[in-house]
Design a protein around this motif. Structure first.
Motif, short mmCIF file in Angstrom:
data_model
loop_
_atom_site.label_atom_id
_atom_site.label_comp_id
_atom_site.label_asym_id
_atom_site.label_seq_id
_atom_site.Cartn_x
_atom_site.Cartn_y
_atom_site.Cartn_z
N ALA A 183 0.83 -1.20 0.00
CA ALA A 183 0.00 0.00 0.00
C ALA A 183 0.86 1.26 0.00
CB ALA A 183 -0.93 -0.01 1.21
N SER A 184 2.03 1.18 0.58
CA SER A 184 3.01 2.27 0.57
C SER A 184 4.40 1.66 0.52
CB SER A 184 2.85 3.18 1.79
OG SER A 184 3.04 2.43 2.99
N ALA A 185 5.39 2.45 0.14
CA ALA A 185 6.74 1.92 -0.02
C ALA A 185 7.25 1.35 1.29
CB ALA A 185 7.67 3.02 -0.51
N PRO A 186 7.55 0.05 1.32
CA PRO A 186 8.00 -0.57 2.56
C PRO A 186 9.48 -0.32 2.82
CG PRO A 186 7.95 -2.20 0.82
CD PRO A 186 7.46 -0.92 0.21
N SER A 187 9.86 -0.35 4.08
CA SER A 187 11.27 -0.18 4.46
C SER A 187 11.96 -1.53 4.38
CB SER A 187 11.37 0.41 5.87
OG SER A 187 12.73 0.57 6.24
N LEU A 188 12.33 -1.92 3.16
CA LEU A 188 12.93 -3.22 2.92
C LEU A 188 14.10 -3.06 1.97
CD1 LEU A 188 9.67 -5.32 2.35
CD2 LEU A 188 11.17 -5.46 4.35
N ALA A 189 15.02 -4.03 2.01
CA ALA A 189 16.18 -4.02 1.13
C ALA A 189 16.49 -5.45 0.70
CB ALA A 189 17.38 -3.39 1.83
N PHE A 190 17.42 -5.58 -0.23
CA PHE A 190 17.80 -6.89 -0.74
C PHE A 190 18.13 -7.86 0.39
CE2 PHE A 190 21.39 -9.71 -1.89
CZ PHE A 190 20.72 -10.54 -2.78
N ASP A 191 17.58 -9.05 0.30
CA ASP A 191 17.81 -10.18 1.19
C ASP A 191 17.16 -10.02 2.56
OD1 ASP A 191 18.80 -12.80 1.07
OD2 ASP A 191 20.50 -12.30 2.35
N ASP A 192 16.36 -8.99 2.76
CA ASP A 192 15.52 -8.94 3.96
C ASP A 192 14.51 -10.08 3.91
OD1 ASP A 192 16.71 -6.78 5.17
OD2 ASP A 192 15.24 -5.31 4.44
N THR A 193 14.00 -10.44 5.07
CA THR A 193 12.98 -11.48 5.16
C THR A 193 11.64 -10.86 5.53
OG1 THR A 193 14.63 -13.11 5.86
CG2 THR A 193 12.32 -13.65 6.27
N ILE A 194 10.62 -11.21 4.75
CA ILE A 194 9.25 -10.76 4.99
C ILE A 194 8.47 -11.93 5.57
CG2 ILE A 194 7.11 -9.93 3.91
CD1 ILE A 194 8.85 -8.88 1.60
N LEU A 195 7.57 -11.63 6.47
CA LEU A 195 6.65 -12.63 7.01
C LEU A 195 5.23 -12.18 6.72
CD1 LEU A 195 5.95 -15.12 8.76
CD2 LEU A 195 6.18 -13.65 10.77
N ILE A 196 4.52 -12.96 5.91
CA ILE A 196 3.10 -12.73 5.66
C ILE A 196 2.32 -13.62 6.62
CG2 ILE A 196 1.25 -12.82 3.95
CD1 ILE A 196 3.42 -12.75 1.77
N PHE A 197 1.32 -13.05 7.30
CA PHE A 197 0.63 -13.82 8.33
C PHE A 197 -0.85 -13.48 8.38
CE2 PHE A 197 -0.57 -14.17 12.96
CZ PHE A 197 -0.61 -15.56 13.00
N ASN A 198 -1.67 -14.54 8.36
CA ASN A 198 -3.12 -14.40 8.52
C ASN A 198 -3.46 -14.82 9.95
OD1 ASN A 198 -5.92 -14.77 8.59
ND2 ASN A 198 -6.01 -15.35 6.43
N PRO A 199 -3.86 -13.87 10.81
CA PRO A 199 -4.08 -14.18 12.22
C PRO A 199 -5.39 -14.90 12.53
CG PRO A 199 -4.57 -11.88 11.82
CD PRO A 199 -4.05 -12.44 10.53
N THR A 200 -6.22 -15.13 11.52
CA THR A 200 -7.52 -15.77 11.75
C THR A 200 -7.34 -17.25 12.07
OG1 THR A 200 -8.57 -14.23 10.23
CG2 THR A 200 -9.79 -16.24 10.75
N ASP A 201 -8.00 -17.73 13.10
CA ASP A 201 -7.94 -19.15 13.46
C ASP A 201 -8.30 -20.02 12.27
OD1 ASP A 201 -7.25 -18.48 16.03
OD2 ASP A 201 -9.21 -18.90 16.91
N SER A 202 -7.54 -21.09 12.09
CA SER A 202 -7.78 -22.10 11.05
C SER A 202 -7.73 -21.52 9.63
CB SER A 202 -9.13 -22.79 11.27
OG SER A 202 -9.19 -23.39 12.55
N SER A 203 -7.05 -20.40 9.42
CA SER A 203 -7.02 -19.79 8.08
C SER A 203 -6.23 -20.63 7.09
CB SER A 203 -6.44 -18.38 8.15
OG SER A 203 -5.18 -18.35 8.79
N TRP A 204 -5.38 -21.53 7.57
CA TRP A 204 -4.66 -22.43 6.67
C TRP A 204 -5.28 -23.82 6.66
CZ3 TRP A 204 -1.18 -26.73 7.45
CH2 TRP A 204 -0.52 -27.12 6.28
#
Length: 288
Positions: free
Chosen positions: A104-125
């Protein structure tokens, strides 16, 4: 041969006689942030040794940590823990197989950083358990404005409104020949959380509590050889527990525990995503 570059815990007052409480001395050595040597001797501790950042610890021939009864407060003999920082939300949905993310906006990230995407809803996977929640770790290839290219395709698809995104402030750990005997109240012997580039070589661990080694929310790690034995009580004991982690390889070694010699699974904290890319190669795994 002992390297002159290593900080010897005896130089910080550790006795290594199996009787003296060496907790404070070892922690003082570790707090230097330098490579640590556990020389020959039995170094008794009564509280968790906490790594303040990236750490290499080498156990010399005959060097051992004896985790005796003490004040571990539900923690392990050796503990290394990174962290996560929430960043900008996604700006558009992501599809399985995509090699980029739009924010949604420019993230503070650089090459080889690690991102974690997470869905906090119970049983979402998976509906099998409430704490099986969707998400994954991603490594950054490049950043251009609000677009982040990834080093590998996404494992899953994500809807903007369903997920939070974090930058992983990982900790790198290299343990060589860690020899630990847990005879007291420590929850286990080695605990690493939010680790990346975790290497454990030739662990020689005897335990009687939760886990000889626990990797939680880690990515990119290797364990080489060794022997981990957890006599436990048949309840929650494991030799090797890998929780919510990705791309971990276990190269040989022997693992025994009363309940599960090895286990992959999950907890319910923020960032507890499915286990992916874990390989056991040429291991000897047994329980009773």
């Amino acid at each position: 041969m002992i390297s002159d570059a290593l900080v010897n815990v005896k130089d910080y007052g550790a006795a290594g006689d199996g009787t003296t409480d060496d907790t404070t001395a070892i922690q003082a050595a570790v707090n230097t942030g330098k490579e640590i040597l556990i020389p020959a001797g039995t170094f008794r501790i009564t509280d968790t040794i906490t790594f303040p950042g990236d750490m290499e610890m080498v156990f010399d021939d005959g060097g051992k940590i004896l985790a005796d009864t003490g004040t571990y407060s539900g923690s392990y003999a050796l503990r290394a823990e990174g962290s996560i920082t929430q960043i900008s939300d996604l700006g558009s949905n992501a599809t399985k197989g995509d090699t980029s993310l739009t924010f949604a906006s420019a993230p503070s990230l650089a090459f080889d950083d690690t991102i974690l995407i997470f869905n906090p809803t119970d049983s979402s996977w998976s509906g099998f358990r409430t704490n099986y929640k969707a998400g994954e770790f991603c490594h950054v290839e490049g950043v251009s404005g609000t677009t982040v290219t990834l080093q590998a395709p996404l494992f899953d698809s994500y809807v903007v409104a369903d997920v939070d995104v974090y930058k992983v402030n990982h900790i790198a750990i290299n343990l060589q020949n860690p020899t630990i005997e847990n005879v007291g109240s420590a929850l286990g012997s080695i605990y690493v959380e939010f680790g990346r580039n975790v290497q454990i070589t030739n662990p020689q661990i005897k335990d009687a509590n939760n886990s000889c080694i626990a990797l939680r929310r880690c990515v990119d790690g290797d364990i080489f050889g060794g022997r981990c034995v957890n006599e436990g009580d048949g309840g929650d004991d494991y030799a090797l527990a890998i929780g919510n982690s990705s791309m971990i390889t276990i190269h040989g070694g022997s693992y025994y525990a009363r309940r599960h010699a090895t286990a992959t699974g999950g907890d319910a904290e923020v960032g507890c995503v499915p286990v992916r890319g874990v390989k056991f190669i040429g291991c000897r795994i047994s329980n009773d």
